[in-house]
Each structure stands twice: as structure tokens, then as C-alpha cells.
Design an enzyme around this catalytic site. Structure first.
Site, PDB file in Angstrom:
ATOM      1  N   ARG B   8       0.831  -1.223   0.000  1.00 47.16           N
ATOM      2  CA  ARG B   8       0.000   0.000   0.000  1.00 47.16           C
ATOM      3  C   ARG B   8       0.857   1.261   0.000  1.00 47.16           C
ATOM      4  NH1 ARG B   8      -1.666   1.395   6.092  1.00 47.16           N
ATOM      5  NH2 ARG B   8      -0.190   0.062   7.168  1.00 47.16           N
ATOM      6  N   SER B  35      -4.802   5.290   5.563  1.00 49.27           N
ATOM      7  CA  SER B  35      -4.448   3.865   5.574  1.00 49.27           C
ATOM      8  C   SER B  35      -4.179   3.325   4.172  1.00 49.27           C
ATOM      9  CB  SER B  35      -5.575   3.053   6.212  1.00 49.27           C
ATOM     10  OG  SER B  35      -5.762   3.444   7.551  1.00 49.27           O
ATOM     11  N   GLU B  56     -19.267   3.518   0.458  1.00 53.30           N
ATOM     12  CA  GLU B  56     -18.534   2.876  -0.642  1.00 53.30           C
ATOM     13  C   GLU B  56     -19.385   2.678  -1.896  1.00 53.30           C
ATOM     14  OE1 GLU B  56     -18.771   1.748   2.468  1.00 53.30           O
ATOM     15  OE2 GLU B  56     -16.755   2.144   3.258  1.00 53.30           O
ATOM     16  N   PHE B  81     -14.572  -3.662   2.097  1.00 50.56           N
ATOM     17  CA  PHE B  81     -15.608  -2.668   1.801  1.00 50.56           C
ATOM     18  C   PHE B  81     -15.669  -2.383   0.297  1.00 50.56           C
ATOM     19  CE2 PHE B  81     -13.736  -1.406   6.028  1.00 50.56           C
ATOM     20  CZ  PHE B  81     -14.621  -2.185   6.746  1.00 50.56           C
ATOM     21  N   ASP B 115      -6.950  -5.937  13.755  1.00 50.69           N
ATOM     22  CA  ASP B 115      -8.338  -5.509  13.517  1.00 50.69           C
ATOM     23  C   ASP B 115      -9.305  -6.697  13.476  1.00 50.69           C
ATOM     24  OD1 ASP B 115      -8.013  -2.823  13.569  1.00 50.69           O
ATOM     25  OD2 ASP B 115      -8.112  -2.508  11.405  1.00 50.69           O
ATOM     26  N   ARG B 165      -1.742  -4.576   4.045  1.00 50.94           N
ATOM     27  CA  ARG B 165      -1.405  -3.603   5.089  1.00 50.94           C
ATOM     28  C   ARG B 165       0.033  -3.779   5.588  1.00 50.94           C
ATOM     29  NH1 ARG B 165      -1.151  -4.373  10.665  1.00 50.94           N
ATOM     30  NH2 ARG B 165      -1.062  -2.403  11.809  1.00 50.94           N
TER      31      ARG B 165
END
Lengths: 275, 314
Positions: B8, B35, B56, B81, B115, B165
Site C-alpha cells: 500500500r 491507511s 462505498e 468494503f 483488527d 497492510r
């Protein structure tokens, strides 16, 4: 390029009859489709296509054209008829609605039909697309406008309100939503299935300029379109009261005519009323 | 020591570079721009960056609208999402219309970590590759990610790019060419092939190293493009080694493994063992612990290699 024609009210009313007759003929030929939902939109469409939109049917991809999106895509027979009558394609094509290989799919398809700005027909998605177009216009310093037609059943979709919030946030004053408020959805009256009322207050709460009008009264419709264009700094929604099945007495306000084609005999009766 | 960078991170930098070169690039995010790293683009080109808030579905179709006007729309959020919440918008408006929308989503796989399951998307490859005309790409490292972002910007049509991530080892080189749909062979061996995507490519190379110590020679294929899959390379490799292990950070249903199996079952059937998540959700924990729990480590690939070699003998 610019406004196609400047028709008087009588001529617009005549155009509406022509479009409504096309809708009936198309649906009886296709054997399926949505007459009630198509007929309620006709006067709003005629006013837009003949007196408001800056478009050029001979050049559907003209970059500076005003855009129209039929978010309640099941009403596409009325849109197809308006596109054919204004010269986007031959009127003979209307006979092919919903048939295999036809350029006129059961719901709008931008790849097969000139004048269709986005494919779809899944409810609740068109206003977001219209917002994207309005953002592109602003980025490119273009003054074209985007009109999106929604149903009063369709606005039960949550995405419509995401789009309403975002359009207001981005001050999308080049975006105009038109709600064809015919009061019915597939399973019955809106107020019985899932009330979307009070519609104007909801849009005001989202920061939109709201115009309430009669969706079958041409002077009122034209005044609404002109008022919407003059509003700066925020988007406008025209909440147009309409009659589902408008113009055919036995279809008017009848939920059963949402999504069923007339028989030959019914079509003849309907066409006789639309002379 | 191998350099560790999250894919990312490379995305945000590549977007800024692209934005300088091409004024038609626009970027949309759904309140996750720090993020996903699209905030870098937003800072540099505020007029072409649209934060659409936590919405979204609307974001996806707004991108579609921008694309109808000639914009190249990059849309970012977390994978779950972007591909889950907005699946039908992607299917009915973006892909059915054939629009130039690039869905670049981060936080795929269990390597999201603490998470937990709700944010660890392990179904996105399957969700995206089932849509007609969609292209699906998962780069293996930050260097490849930069090339992927430039390649998808130049490609006309909808694309899904799957990013992560957590930091992953840099295993490819800047000067190596990149082509959408062309798998790259990172190592060749005669005994079996390990076909992987994303973070599992590095683990596959490690596994090949371990196997080599036992005299087992493995080919390692980086299948960065999962759709359209590189049939030619896969069939050629399978013909040479006659045993395949697939490895991905995704559920086994509908992911890379099933795509490879589908190709080989029809063209050149060979024994296949699959590394992936078997009908479970993720959970909280650090990525390395989760990789152990879900059997995604180099050691797990080594075990799968030994199993497939046993089957090959029979």
C-alpha cells in the site's frame, strides 16, 4: 448544437402522445416490460428532450452535451422512444425491444444504445453516477448539466441518500435529480410497502434545493427545469407528482400495470385512448 | 537483509507520480485515505481527489460517472468494503458498462492483523474474478506494485488490484519488465512448481530454498495476474514438473488455487496441493502469528510440496 427545438405546449403534448403510443406498441410486441412506470415519466422526458437538454442526437458522444440518466431503468421503453423520436436511432428499432440481439435491452445498456449514458437498471445507482459526471464537468470547467430520473420507490435504496449527501457536500449545482413520484412500487402503494415520505423534507434536510411540481403539466415542468438551472451552490431535486400508467385509463394508478405487458386487445384500447 | 515495505505504501507514491504525468487521473477514497495511502495524492492534487466519506456504494458509482467523462478513476478503501459492500455497483455499473475504473484496495488477507476477521478480506479475489470482463491483480511486493499501478492506468477497462497492510519483503527488481496477464518465473526447478500470488510469493521462494537443501528443485511462479490467468505459462510449467502447489492469502474457494486447478484440469492434469484459508474466518493477532495459525508459512508450503511429490510418484 444546443436546444433541439423550441416547441409550444400543444406540440409537447402531441409529442407525449406519440411517445406513449410507442411505449404501448413496444411492450405488446416485446411481451414483457413496465408500462405503468414508463408512462408516468413521459411528460417529464418530453419536456427535457425537446425543450431543455443541450444535446445532439447525431453526435451522442458530444463531450459538452447535457447528460440524462434513467436511474429507474425499468422505465427505459419511454426513454428509448424519446431517443428514437429525437433522432438517436431509427424508430423501427423500437420494435426490437427486449429481443435477442436487440440494441434495446430490457434495461439500459450504454454499449448497445446511443444516448444511454450508463448501463444498469439496478435501482439506486444512477444518482451517484450523475454526481461523478457533475464532478468531471467541474474539473474540466464545462457547463454541461446532468439530469437523473429516480422513482419514489427507488429512493428507498440507501445509496440514493449517500449520493444525496455527497452531491450536497460537493455543491453539485450542475446536477438535477427528478423524482417521478407516481406513488406505487411493485408490491403496492409506496406508503404501504415502505413509505419514503415526506420526500421534499428529506431532500431539504440533505441540503438540496427542492422544487415540487406536477409531472404532467408542461408549463410547470419547464418552469421547474429553468429554476433548477438557475440555482447555484447546491444541487436541485424536482419532486414531480405523476400518475402511474398516465394516459391509459385502465392502467392509471393500478399496481398490476407496474411490470406486465398489455395483450393485443388491451393495447388497442390503450392506443385508442392515446389518439 | 531484505527490505520490507507494504504494497500500500508503494501505491500512494505511484499515484502521485502518475498524477503528475496524467491530468486525467482522479482518486476517490472512503475515509481511509491515510491507511490506503491515497492521502498522498490528495495532498498533492486536492482538486482531483474526492473523499466520499464512509459510503462505498456511492463512491464506486461516482467513480463510474467520472470515468464516462474520460477520467481514469482510482477507487480505494479496504478490500472488504471495496469489493464486498460495493460488489453490485462494480458488477452492474462499472464492469457491465466497461468503464475505466481501477479499484485498488488495501488490507486484504489475514495480514491485516489485530483488527480481526471483520476487516480481513479473504474473499475478494473470488468476488472480483467472477465478474465478467474484470481483471484481478495481486502484486507480490512494493516494487511490483508501482509497476502494476502504472500498468493498470495505461490499460483501458475495469481492474481490481489487491494490496496489503503489512510490510512484505521486496523480492522483485525495478528493471524487470511487468505485463498484465504474464506470470513471472522467479526460480526454475525440475521437481515441482509453486504457483503463488501476493505475500505468499516471498514465502514460496523461502520454501523453495528449504526444499533445495534436500535436493528438491522447485520452480516458483509469481501469478500476479489472477484473471486473466496466464494459461500458457501454467501449462508449460506443469508439463515440465508434473506437480503443483498453489499458495495464496485467500480462501481456497474461488481463489488462485481454484483458477490454476481449472486451467490444469482441462489442459494438463497433475497433482495439486493448495495453500490457502480453508473455510474459516480470520481473527485478531499479529500477521506472523496468523500466518502460522492459517498455515501460510514457508514451512507449510514445504509440507505441501512433499505431499504433492508423494502423489506424483504414484
Amino acid at each position: 448544437m444546443g436546444n433541439l427545438q423550441n416547441l409550444d405546449i400543444k406540440s409537447l403534448e402531441d409529442r407525449s402522445k406519440v411517445i406513449r403510443r410507442h411505449v404501448i406498441r413496444m411492450l405488446v410486441k416485446a411481451g414483457s416490460g413496465h408500462p405503468g412506470s414508463s408512462l408516468s415519466t413521459v411528460d417529464l422526458l418530453v419536456a427535457l428532450f425537446y425543450s431543455k437538454l443541450r444535446h445532439n442526437p447525431r453526435q451522442p458522444a458530444w463531450p459538452d452535451r447535457d447528460r440524462f440518466i434513467m436511474s429507474k431503468g425499468h422505465a427505459c421503453p419511454a426513454l428509448y422512444a424519446a431517443l428514437a423520436e429525437t433522432g438517436y436511432f431509427g424508430i423501427d428499432k423500437l420494435d426490437t425491444l427486449r429481443q435477442f440481439g436487440s440494441m434495446l435491452q430490457g434495461h439500459p445498456c450504454m454499449k448497445t444504445t446511443p444516448g444511454i449514458e450508463i448501463s444498469g437498471g439496478s435501482l439506486g445507482q444512477g444518482l451517484s453516477v450523475g454526481l461523478g459526471i457533475s464532478l468531471a464537468a467541474k474539473l474540466d470547467n464545462k457547463d454541461y448539466r446532468t439530469y437523473v430520473m429516480l422513482g419514489d420507490g427507488e429512493i428507498e435504496e440507501g445509496q440514493v441518500w449517500e449520493a444525496a449527501m455527497a452531491a450536497s457536500h460537493y455543491n453539485a449545482d450542475n446536477l438535477c435529480a427528478i423524482i417521478d413520484q407516481n406513488g406505487l412500487q411493485i408490491d403496492g402503494f409506496i406508503h404501504e410497502v415502505m413509505s419514503s415520505h415526506p420526500i421534499p423534507d428529506k431532500w431539504r434536510g440533505f441540503g438540496w434545493h427542492v422544487i415540487e411540481t406536477n409531472g404532467h403539466d408542461f408549463p410547470a415542468i419547464l418552469a421547474a427545469y429553468n429554476e433548477a438551472e438557475a440555482v447555484k451552490g447546491r444541487p436541485t431535486v424536482i419532486v414531480a407528482k405523476t400518475v402511474k400508467g398516465k394516459g391509459v385509463s385502465f392502467m392509471e394508478n393500478q399496481v398490476d400495470w407496474h411490470g406486465k405487458a398489455p395483450t393485443k386487445e388491451e393495447a388497442e384500447r390503450a392506443l385508442a385512448e392515446l389518439k | 537483509m531484505t527490505e520490507m515495505i507494504a504494497t500500500r505504501q508503494a501505491y500512494g507514491d505511484a499515484l502521485v507520480e502518475l498524477g503528475e504525468k496524467n491530468k486525467d487521473i482522479v482518486v476517490l477514497d472512503a475515509d481511509l485515505s491515510k491507511s490506503t495511502t491515497t492521502a498522498k495524492f490528495g495532498k498533492k492534487f486536492p482538486d482531483r481527489f474526492f473523499n466520499m466519506g464512509v459510503a462505498e456504494a456511492n463512491m464506486m458509482n461516482t467513480a463510474a460517472g467520472l470515468a464516462t467523462c474520460g477520467k481514469i478513476a482510482f477507487v480505494s478503501s479496504f478490500s472488504i468494503f471495496a469489493t464486498g459492500r460495493a460488489w453490485e455497483q462494480i458488477r452492474n455499473t462499472v464492469c457491465y458498462s466497461g468503464l475505466n475504473v481501477k479499484i485498488v484496495a488495501t488490507h486484504s488477507g489475514v495480514s491485516v492483523g489485530p483488527d480481526g476477521a471483520s476487516h480481513q478480506c479473504i474473499e475478494d479475489i473470488s468476488l472480483m474474478k467472477t465478474i465478467p470482463t474484470m481483471t484481478v491483480i495481486e502484486p507480490c511486493d512494493a516494487v511490483e506494485t508501482r509497476k502494476v499501478i502504472f500498468a493498470v492506468a495505461a490499460y483501458k477497462g475495469p481492474v481490481y488490484v489487491r494490496l496489503g497492510r503489512a510490510a512484505v519483503p521486496v523480492i522483485t527488481k525495478k528493471e524487470e519488465p511487468y505485463t498484465i496477464g504474464k506470470a513471472s518465473i522467479l526460480r526454475t526447478g525440475k521437481d515441482l512448481a509453486i504457483v503463488a500470488c501476493g505475500a505468499l510469493v516471498a514465502n514460496s521462494l523461502t520454501a523453495a530454498g528449504i526444499l533445495a537443501k534436500d535436493g528438491i528443485e522447485a520452480t516458483v511462479v509469481n501469478t500476479h495476474t489472477i484473471k486473466p490467468i496466464d494459461r500458457e505459462t501454467l501449462v508449460n510449467v506443469a508439463r515440465q514438473v508434473n506437480a503443483v502447489v498453489t499458495a495464496e492469502q485467500h480462501v481456497l474457494d474461488g481463489g488462485l488455487g481454484s483458477a490454476v486447478a481449472s486451467v490444469l484440469a482441462q489442459a494438463h492434469p497433475v497433482p495439486i496441493e493448495m495453500i490457502g484459508i480453508d473455510n474459516r474466518f480470520g481473527q485478531s493477532g499479529e500477521p506472523d502469528i496468523l500466518f502460522k495459525e492459517y498455515h501460510l508459512l514457508a514451512e507449510d508450503i514445504v509440507l505441501a510440496a512433499r505431499r504433492v511429490l508423494e502423489r506424483k510418484k504414484k
